[in-house]
Design an enzyme around this catalytic site. Structure first.
Site, PDB file in Angstrom:
ATOM      1  N   CYS A  37      26.535  46.545   2.350  1.00 37.82           N
ATOM      2  CA  CYS A  37      26.783  47.747   2.747  1.00 37.82           C
ATOM      3  C   CYS A  37      26.161  49.222   1.757  1.00 37.82           C
ATOM      4  CB  CYS A  37      27.879  47.739   2.847  1.00 37.82           C
ATOM      5  SG  CYS A  37      29.330  47.495   1.424  1.00 37.82           S
ATOM      6  N   GLU A  54      27.734  46.839   6.971  1.00 37.00           N
ATOM      7  CA  GLU A  54      26.672  45.673   6.349  1.00 37.00           C
ATOM      8  C   GLU A  54      25.031  45.295   6.912  1.00 37.00           C
ATOM      9  OE1 GLU A  54      28.288  43.718   3.910  1.00 37.00           O
ATOM     10  OE2 GLU A  54      30.060  44.378   4.034  1.00 37.00           O
TER      11      GLU A  54
END
Length: 509
Positions: free
Chosen positions: A456, A502
């Protein structure tokens, strides 16, 4: 019983304070669901990084789109603005895309992923770490970028929230919320979070009652360690059933064990039979911590009342989660992410799935039925115990989980499995990225032909991880194995209203 009545008996000892088509857009998504999921405080990209990744102008675009139609205002003074101004300022920092529709948010995030991959391609070309098949331009991507996968839940999706304690806009040092400002400038203010779109109501409720408790406690909060004080952070974890675990962090300073017992009994009584009972906590933990962060091994979590674990359903599994175990912040979004990882990895009955930094083992456990064997590695011992329990409870017998540092466990684990079967590796490292020995072990293991790297925050050490996995052999860095090649990238939105996302990268060799 009202708060005032409950507090009446102790008023004399109260310390009072003043008050998915390629590069063409976004996959269609269903109408947002308002489900009671809650979230891990998964920090994503900072605004500074996003600014750098997007060559200095992307954050400006976000701010302009989010605030169009509004007149420019001067930065409010520390104690001057009305409450609504503080709340909007906090929302702009914590959830900078909150003013946009979700469709617009996904477009913004997709463009951000393109910028990140363009930057990565620039690094790889500059360092001659990949072969370029065509004349490269500054806008060329290093791999196929799929459309962003939206979150099934848009609002109140967090299953874990951590609240700080500090001075509020009104000067009260016993304010529970999120920080606004910087320590360097000395203008940090703690603002209540009830208006943030990503925080569920239950989390805010527990935070508000924790604040009530603090304001009737005779002990001071611990704002700075060297200045003394005791009451610190509050962490709240919830599941889709509404079960709620609260964890209070407390600095013992010089208190005796008897004095500590008094404070533990006080907060237990408040949430069990006092005003805080309306929160209906499933469990309450207390941790004595003299550091910013303490693991269970460093300072055990003490269960004051209730169930020791919280359980969550994910892809047909019942997952056990301990107080300090990692679990993705957005449960419904995590299901989309793990399904994506499974599709990218191509794991099958002839492969061993290696789950590095596995947390509670959710990725490996969810894909275990497709693999010959699952090997998980995780630093937090409680999380490994959770993974083992989850495997046993769900009747999964082909999983093996190891507790400890990946850089120590992975080399010998891979050596013991090399030549047996092909290995598919999945890596979901913390923000600091992978240790260089882990990168070496992956590069030098011939059995690993497929790697899925989930991040992320693809910059800094994680960018270095990717380049070292994809660079030509380098004896100086002990990177002797055949390099990986980036093939595909799939962004999955686990953090609506924020700039975070993500990114699952497929690498093969």
């Amino acid at each position: 019983m009202s708060v005032c009545l409950w507090m009446a008996g102790i008023r004399r000892r109260v310390l009072v304070h003043s008050p998915r088509c390629f590069l063409s857009g976004v996959a269609p998504f269903s109408k947002q669901l308002l489900l009671p999921w809650g979230a891990r405080q998964l920090p994503g990209w900072s605004r500074l990084f996003l600014d750098t990744a997007c060559q200095g102008n992307f954050v400006h675009v976000i701010a302009k789109n989010c605030q169009r139609g509004q007149k420019h205002q001067k930065k409010p003074s520390r104690l001057g603005p009305p409450e609504s101004s503080w709340q909007e300022r906090l929302a702009d920092v914590v959830t900078p895309l909150w003013r946009l529709s979700y469709e617009e948010q996904l477009k913004v995030k997709f463009e951000a992923q393109k910028k990140i991959l363009q930057r990565l391609e620039s690094y790889l070309q500059m360092l001659q770490r990949v072969k370029v098949t065509a004349a490269a331009t500054s806008k060329e991507l290093c791999c196929l970028l799929h459309p962003i996968i939206p979150s099934p839940v848009i609002n109140g999706y967090r299953n874990k929230s951590t609240f700080s304690v500090n001075r509020g806009p009104d000067g009260n040092p016993k304010t529970v919320g999120y920080y606004l400002g910087t320590w360097r400038d000395g203008n940090v203010v703690c603002v209540q979070s009830s208006h943030l779109k990503n925080i569920p109501e239950k989390h805010n409720q527990v935070a508000q009652y924790y604040e009530v408790f603090l304001r009737q406690s005779p002990l001071e909060p611990c704002l700075l360690f060297h200045e003394g004080g005791h009451w610190r952070e509050l962490t709240v974890r919830t599941n889709h059933q509404g079960h709620t675990m609260a964890i209070v962090t407390f600095h013992p300073q010089e208190l005796s064990q008897e004095e500590l017992c008094v404070q533990k009994e006080a907060i237990k009584e408040f949430f069990l039979r006092g005003p805080g009972a309306v929160c209906d906590l499933t469990s309450l933990y207390f941790q004595e911590s003299t550091m910013t962060r303490c693991s269970h091994q460093q300072s055990p979590y003490q269960l004051l009342f209730g169930e020791p674990y919280i359980f969550e359903g994910l892809l047909g599994l019942k997952i056990r989660i301990s107080p300090d175990a990692f679990f993705q912040v957005n449960t419904a979004g995590a299901e989309m992410l793990y399904q994506t990882v499974g599709e990218l990895s191509g794991v099958n009955a002839n492969t061993i799935l290696l789950d590095i930094c596995c947390g509670t083992g959710a990725i490996g456990l969810s894909l275990a039925q497709h693999a010959s064997q699952v090997l998980g590695i995780e630093l937090v011992e409680q999380a490994v115990e959770d993974a083992r329990w989850t495997a046993a409870f769900n009747g999964i017998t082909n999983c093996e989980f190891h507790a400890g540092r990946a850089e120590k466990i992975l080399p010998w684990l891979l050596k013991s499995k090399e030549g047996v079967q092909p290995v598919v590796a999945v890596v979901n490292p913390p923000r600091a990225g992978l240790h260089h020995r882990v990168v070496q072990a992956i590069r030098n293991c011939r059995a690993i032909r497929t790697l899925v790297f989930v991040s992320c925050k693809l910059h800094g050490e994680t960018t270095r991880n990717i380049t070292e996995l994809c660079c030509p052999p380098n004896s100086a860095k002990k990177l002797l194995g055949e390099p990986f090649v980036l093939r595909q990238a799939v962004p999955v939105d686990l953090f609506p209203h924020t700039a975070h996302c993500e990114l699952a990268l497929l690498c093969t060799r």
